[in-house]
Design a protein around this motif. Sequence first.
Motif, PDB file in Angstrom:
ATOM      1  N   GLU A 183      -1.703   3.946   3.835  1.00  0.00           N
ATOM      2  CA  GLU A 183      -1.431   4.107   5.258  1.00  0.00           C
ATOM      3  C   GLU A 183      -0.861   5.486   5.530  1.00  0.00           C
ATOM      4  OE1 GLU A 183       1.268   0.975   6.100  1.00  0.00           O
ATOM      5  OE2 GLU A 183      -0.270  -0.563   6.216  1.00  0.00           O
ATOM      6  N   LEU A 184      -1.152   6.004   6.711  1.00  0.00           N
ATOM      7  CA  LEU A 184      -0.606   7.285   7.131  1.00  0.00           C
ATOM      8  C   LEU A 184       0.636   7.019   7.969  1.00  0.00           C
ATOM      9  CD1 LEU A 184      -1.328  10.328   6.896  1.00  0.00           C
ATOM     10  CD2 LEU A 184      -2.327  10.130   9.181  1.00  0.00           C
ATOM     11  N   SER A 185       1.756   7.561   7.560  1.00  0.00           N
ATOM     12  CA  SER A 185       3.010   7.320   8.257  1.00  0.00           C
ATOM     13  C   SER A 185       2.931   7.809   9.698  1.00  0.00           C
ATOM     14  CB  SER A 185       4.151   8.052   7.542  1.00  0.00           C
ATOM     15  OG  SER A 185       5.366   7.893   8.231  1.00  0.00           O
ATOM     16  N   GLY A 186       3.493   7.002  10.613  1.00  0.00           N
ATOM     17  CA  GLY A 186       3.494   7.382  12.017  1.00  0.00           C
ATOM     18  C   GLY A 186       2.199   7.075  12.720  1.00  0.00           C
ATOM     19  N   GLY A 187       1.281   6.353  12.054  1.00  0.00           N
ATOM     20  CA  GLY A 187      -0.027   6.072  12.624  1.00  0.00           C
ATOM     21  C   GLY A 187      -0.064   4.748  13.364  1.00  0.00           C
ATOM     22  N   ALA A 188      -1.129   3.996  13.134  1.00  0.00           N
ATOM     23  CA  ALA A 188      -1.392   2.767  13.890  1.00  0.00           C
ATOM     24  C   ALA A 188      -0.510   1.624  13.409  1.00  0.00           C
ATOM     25  CB  ALA A 188      -2.862   2.399  13.732  1.00  0.00           C
ATOM     26  N   PRO A 189      -0.629   0.442  14.038  1.00  0.00           N
ATOM     27  CA  PRO A 189       0.141  -0.724  13.602  1.00  0.00           C
ATOM     28  C   PRO A 189      -0.053  -1.001  12.130  1.00  0.00           C
ATOM     29  CG  PRO A 189      -0.985  -1.193  15.653  1.00  0.00           C
ATOM     30  CD  PRO A 189      -1.462   0.148  15.195  1.00  0.00           C
ATOM     31  N   VAL A 239      -5.409   6.331   4.583  1.00  0.00           N
ATOM     32  CA  VAL A 239      -5.656   7.368   3.586  1.00  0.00           C
ATOM     33  C   VAL A 239      -6.417   6.717   2.447  1.00  0.00           C
ATOM     34  CG1 VAL A 239      -4.624   8.975   1.942  1.00  0.00           C
ATOM     35  CG2 VAL A 239      -3.583   8.672   4.211  1.00  0.00           C
ATOM     36  N   ILE A 240      -7.569   7.282   2.104  1.00  0.00           N
ATOM     37  CA  ILE A 240      -8.419   6.718   1.055  1.00  0.00           C
ATOM     38  C   ILE A 240      -8.454   7.676  -0.129  1.00  0.00           C
ATOM     39  CG2 ILE A 240     -10.752   5.956   0.467  1.00  0.00           C
ATOM     40  CD1 ILE A 240     -11.086   5.078   3.333  1.00  0.00           C
ATOM     41  N   SER A 241      -8.105   7.153  -1.292  1.00  0.00           N
ATOM     42  CA  SER A 241      -8.038   7.960  -2.508  1.00  0.00           C
ATOM     43  C   SER A 241      -9.373   7.956  -3.241  1.00  0.00           C
ATOM     44  CB  SER A 241      -6.946   7.410  -3.432  1.00  0.00           C
ATOM     45  OG  SER A 241      -5.682   7.499  -2.801  1.00  0.00           O
ATOM     46  N   PRO A 242      -9.566   8.930  -4.143  1.00  0.00           N
ATOM     47  CA  PRO A 242     -10.819   8.985  -4.899  1.00  0.00           C
ATOM     48  C   PRO A 242     -11.124   7.712  -5.687  1.00  0.00           C
ATOM     49  CG  PRO A 242      -9.666  11.069  -5.087  1.00  0.00           C
ATOM     50  CD  PRO A 242      -8.726  10.123  -4.387  1.00  0.00           C
ATOM     51  N   ASP A 243     -10.076   6.952  -6.081  1.00  0.00           N
ATOM     52  CA  ASP A 243     -10.315   5.718  -6.841  1.00  0.00           C
ATOM     53  C   ASP A 243     -10.566   4.518  -5.938  1.00  0.00           C
ATOM     54  OD1 ASP A 243      -7.821   5.228  -5.813  1.00  0.00           O
ATOM     55  OD2 ASP A 243      -6.845   4.846  -7.745  1.00  0.00           O
ATOM     56  N   GLY A 244     -10.602   4.742  -4.619  1.00  0.00           N
ATOM     57  CA  GLY A 244     -10.864   3.653  -3.687  1.00  0.00           C
ATOM     58  C   GLY A 244      -9.627   2.962  -3.161  1.00  0.00           C
ATOM     59  N   PRO A 250      -7.063  12.662  -1.888  1.00  0.00           N
ATOM     60  CA  PRO A 250      -7.224  11.661  -0.831  1.00  0.00           C
ATOM     61  C   PRO A 250      -7.688  12.296   0.477  1.00  0.00           C
ATOM     62  CG  PRO A 250      -5.099  11.425  -1.936  1.00  0.00           C
ATOM     63  CD  PRO A 250      -5.673  12.731  -2.368  1.00  0.00           C
ATOM     64  N   VAL A 251      -8.286  11.468   1.346  1.00  0.00           N
ATOM     65  CA  VAL A 251      -8.732  11.927   2.661  1.00  0.00           C
ATOM     66  C   VAL A 251      -8.273  10.938   3.724  1.00  0.00           C
ATOM     67  CG1 VAL A 251     -10.757  13.137   1.744  1.00  0.00           C
ATOM     68  CG2 VAL A 251     -10.966  10.741   2.423  1.00  0.00           C
ATOM     69  N   PRO A 300       0.824  -1.201   0.000  1.00  0.00           N
ATOM     70  CA  PRO A 300       0.000   0.000   0.000  1.00  0.00           C
ATOM     71  C   PRO A 300       0.863   1.258   0.000  1.00  0.00           C
ATOM     72  CG  PRO A 300       0.106  -0.933   2.189  1.00  0.00           C
ATOM     73  CD  PRO A 300       0.780  -1.915   1.274  1.00  0.00           C
ATOM     74  N   THR A 301       0.339   2.338  -0.526  1.00  0.00           N
ATOM     75  CA  THR A 301       1.041   3.606  -0.513  1.00  0.00           C
ATOM     76  C   THR A 301       1.085   4.147   0.908  1.00  0.00           C
ATOM     77  OG1 THR A 301       0.271   4.084  -2.748  1.00  0.00           O
ATOM     78  CG2 THR A 301       1.060   5.946  -1.436  1.00  0.00           C
ATOM     79  N   THR A 302       2.233   4.681   1.307  1.00  0.00           N
ATOM     80  CA  THR A 302       2.377   5.318   2.617  1.00  0.00           C
ATOM     81  C   THR A 302       2.456   6.821   2.417  1.00  0.00           C
ATOM     82  OG1 THR A 302       3.531   3.402   3.538  1.00  0.00           O
ATOM     83  CG2 THR A 302       3.789   5.502   4.690  1.00  0.00           C
ATOM     84  N   TYR A 303       1.618   7.549   3.140  1.00  0.00           N
ATOM     85  CA  TYR A 303       1.550   9.003   3.023  1.00  0.00           C
ATOM     86  C   TYR A 303       2.148   9.654   4.265  1.00  0.00           C
ATOM     87  CZ  TYR A 303      -1.896   8.219  -0.707  1.00  0.00           C
ATOM     88  OH  TYR A 303      -2.553   7.828  -1.850  1.00  0.00           O
ATOM     89  N   GLN A 304       2.861  10.748   4.070  1.00  0.00           N
ATOM     90  CA  GLN A 304       3.305  11.563   5.189  1.00  0.00           C
ATOM     91  C   GLN A 304       2.137  12.439   5.655  1.00  0.00           C
ATOM     92  OE1 GLN A 304       6.282  11.172   6.644  1.00  0.00           O
ATOM     93  NE2 GLN A 304       6.618   9.534   5.133  1.00  0.00           N
ATOM     94  N   PRO A 305       2.093  12.780   6.951  1.00  0.00           N
ATOM     95  CA  PRO A 305       0.969  13.579   7.451  1.00  0.00           C
ATOM     96  C   PRO A 305       0.762  14.887   6.713  1.00  0.00           C
ATOM     97  CG  PRO A 305       2.186  12.628   9.281  1.00  0.00           C
ATOM     98  CD  PRO A 305       2.978  12.317   8.046  1.00  0.00           C
ATOM     99  N   ASP A 306       1.856  15.521   6.238  1.00  0.00           N
ATOM    100  CA  ASP A 306       1.677  16.808   5.573  1.00  0.00           C
ATOM    101  C   ASP A 306       1.208  16.657   4.121  1.00  0.00           C
ATOM    102  OD1 ASP A 306       3.981  15.795   4.437  1.00  0.00           O
ATOM    103  OD2 ASP A 306       5.258  17.509   4.937  1.00  0.00           O
ATOM    104  N   GLU A 307       1.074  15.409   3.647  1.00  0.00           N
ATOM    105  CA  GLU A 307       0.589  15.189   2.280  1.00  0.00           C
ATOM    106  C   GLU A 307      -0.938  15.140   2.197  1.00  0.00           C
ATOM    107  OE1 GLU A 307       3.316  12.547  -0.379  1.00  0.00           O
ATOM    108  OE2 GLU A 307       3.182  11.556   1.574  1.00  0.00           O
ATOM    109  N   VAL A 308      -1.600  14.892   3.329  1.00  0.00           N
ATOM    110  CA  VAL A 308      -3.055  14.743   3.344  1.00  0.00           C
ATOM    111  C   VAL A 308      -3.623  15.685   4.398  1.00  0.00           C
ATOM    112  CG1 VAL A 308      -4.987  13.142   3.529  1.00  0.00           C
ATOM    113  CG2 VAL A 308      -2.761  12.301   2.754  1.00  0.00           C
ATOM    114  N   PRO A 309      -4.417  16.681   4.013  1.00  0.00           N
ATOM    115  CA  PRO A 309      -4.970  17.615   4.995  1.00  0.00           C
ATOM    116  C   PRO A 309      -5.738  16.892   6.098  1.00  0.00           C
ATOM    117  CG  PRO A 309      -5.351  18.420   2.762  1.00  0.00           C
ATOM    118  CD  PRO A 309      -4.800  17.032   2.629  1.00  0.00           C
ATOM    119  N   ALA A 310      -5.755  17.501   7.278  1.00  0.00           N
ATOM    120  CA  ALA A 310      -6.417  16.888   8.427  1.00  0.00           C
ATOM    121  C   ALA A 310      -7.934  16.865   8.276  1.00  0.00           C
ATOM    122  CB  ALA A 310      -6.034  17.622   9.706  1.00  0.00           C
ATOM    123  N   TRP A 311      -8.457  17.720   7.423  1.00  0.00           N
ATOM    124  CA  TRP A 311      -9.910  17.724   7.153  1.00  0.00           C
ATOM    125  C   TRP A 311     -10.137  17.383   5.707  1.00  0.00           C
ATOM    126  CZ3 TRP A 311     -13.425  19.708   3.814  1.00  0.00           C
ATOM    127  CH2 TRP A 311     -14.778  19.670   4.199  1.00  0.00           C
TER     128      TRP A 311
END
Length: 292
Positions: free
Chosen positions: A83-89, A74-79, A58-59, A2-13
């Motif tokens: 994963e969000l880096s630094g997040g859960a297991p 992190v869920i993209s428009p195409d479904g 993505p959101v 899966p793609t891993t996103y950094q927190p600053d790549e995906v807005p918090a809202w």
Amino acid sequence: MPTTYQPDEVPAWPAYAFVVRGSGQVAVSGPLLPACEHPSRTSAVDAVAAAAAGLGRPVRAEATEPDGTVWHLVISPDGAVGELSGGAPRGRAPKKRNAPTPAPAPAPAPDPEPEPDPVVAAAPSATPSPAPASPGGLPVASDALTEGVSQLETHAAAGRMDQATALAAQLDQHAADSLGLSHPDALRTREARARITALAGDPVGAVRLYRDIAERWHYQGADDQAEAVASRAHALWLEIPDLETAIAAGVAMVRMRNQIPGENGTAFAATLQHQTWLEAARNATVRSAAAG
């Protein structure tokens, strides 16, 4: 992988919450979506992907498994689910259009460098500047509403009116639910919806939205804002070529101008005069057709 996103790549809202039941059903909540139970993980991801498609990016999402395991996604428009880096297991990797399933707790792998903790919540997170609180005490990101309205204009300019109309309705509902129907930001968001509604070919719906906005400004004593919105409704009404459509919109116009009559009542008088002319023209057309 899966793609891993950094927190600053995906807005918090906006941020969404998945709660996976033992039955396999998934409860989804978050802005721009009605809170509801979905029969499967795939259906839940599809619902959030549709909201992401409306925003064109993505959101974030937080998925809680029946055993309490939490995944920051992190869920993209195409479904696609990342994963969000630094997040859960990061147990078993989530697959496209399928939220992750619980896996045996892995030994934590240290990152080469510390990463900032992501901000993920079951409800919209505030931006760095203070945001107004909703009636339920949850923060609302006004900057995010501004972003959504900007996306409306992008959809409209590209001719994607179905997407623009759907997103406008979602933003309007979210602002009203979070801020209150008569909050200034909610009224501005509804006005953006009125513009999109008119562009989408529904002048009656647009006039009714403008009427509601103007009346709410009027009730707050904001006379300049009320008159500005009422004037926009009036101008749109005068451009409607079809008699029946214009008469239907005129009902809302007469109600609005009865409360917001303009200087010395001139706007109210002009509204009554035009509505009377429309009805007379319609009646003349009916008589002519009957005689022919």
